[in-house]
Design a protein around this motif. Sequence first.
Motif, PDB file in Angstrom:
ATOM      1  N   TYR A   1       5.168  -8.939  -0.633  1.00  0.00           N
ATOM      2  CA  TYR A   1       4.035  -9.668  -0.067  1.00  0.00           C
ATOM      3  C   TYR A   1       3.356  -8.907   1.072  1.00  0.00           C
ATOM      4  N   ALA A   2       4.076  -8.023   1.738  1.00  0.00           N
ATOM      5  CA  ALA A   2       3.424  -7.157   2.730  1.00  0.00           C
ATOM      6  C   ALA A   2       2.425  -6.241   2.038  1.00  0.00           C
ATOM      7  N   SER A   3       2.823  -5.690   0.888  1.00  0.00           N
ATOM      8  CA  SER A   3       1.919  -4.837   0.104  1.00  0.00           C
ATOM      9  C   SER A   3       0.758  -5.642  -0.463  1.00  0.00           C
ATOM     10  N   ILE A   4       1.058  -6.867  -0.909  1.00  0.00           N
ATOM     11  CA  ILE A   4       0.014  -7.739  -1.449  1.00  0.00           C
ATOM     12  C   ILE A   4      -1.010  -8.066  -0.369  1.00  0.00           C
ATOM     13  N   LEU A   5      -0.523  -8.410   0.833  1.00  0.00           N
ATOM     14  CA  LEU A   5      -1.429  -8.743   1.932  1.00  0.00           C
ATOM     15  C   LEU A   5      -2.294  -7.555   2.311  1.00  0.00           C
TER      16      LEU A   5
END
Length: 311
Positions: free
Chosen positions: A217-221
């Motif tokens: 989710y860090a990459s998604i954000l």
Amino acid sequence: MRRNNTNVPDFLLMGLTDAGEIQLVLFVLFLLIYLMTMLGNVGMTLIIQLDPQLHTPMYFFLSHLSFLDLSYSNVITPKTLQNLQTSNTHISFIGCFTQTYFFILLAATECFLLSSMAVDRYVAICNPLHYPLIMSPRVCHALVAVSYLIGFIDSSFSVLFMSKLHFCDSNVIRHFFCDTFPILALSCTDTHETEIIIFTCAVSTLMVSLITIAVSYASILSTILKINSTSGKKKAFSTCASHLLGVTVFYGTMIFTYLKPSKSYSLGKDQVASVFYTIVIPMLNPLIYSLRNKEVKNALLRVMHKKDTSM
């Protein structure tokens, strides 16, 4: 488990309350939740199976999540309903440790299934052009198989060490199901080694799956923030909203209950948390993933339309 490890014939589940009026209210409430859980998860599974447009990696994982929630609920809720309805709250040693085994297996499997779903969302948003290649049927099946394998290993190790304990005096489990900490509290032998094994398995499972989810989710954000259009950001975020909500609810109660020493076990607070993740969450997941998902709603309409036209 070896029968000569104990001087007591079976276990007695303390339950949630001794008050008859409250027991009746809880029985009706839990029965309604159980029926909604069965209906919601079976319905979700059937919709995914019957609608070809939902034969994608995301819904493949979701169908397994529904299966886990069905199994999860059936491991805990029927016995809880029986105990609320009758005065006989006894459970055999085999029955108790079987319940513990499948509870740990399904909980650990769900942790890694949720992390697999996070990886799927990461690939869909961060590498959309390579999504069909990366999230191939073979990869999806492998991720699910690994999730079940880790659950099997966790539960086998935990129950194996618990089964070696001796139980000499009290057989009253201060809980409404056979959870690990209340069982350990009954042992008349040193449980330090067993506690370390169980705590290590729990921490490893939760931390590895949580780190996977956090990194995804860090990459998604980071990818979403680079999208120029507001509608594009909203669309990208909407594909993750349901999963994020499900993850927050599931992991929140799990961490509160299990990532702490057994001596800090609190009957009241831990029972409330346990009711939530063993009985309520299996009902909530179908609602979380369907009410916020237009594809599931449209699939339901298509399935119902096909049924009407075939009559």
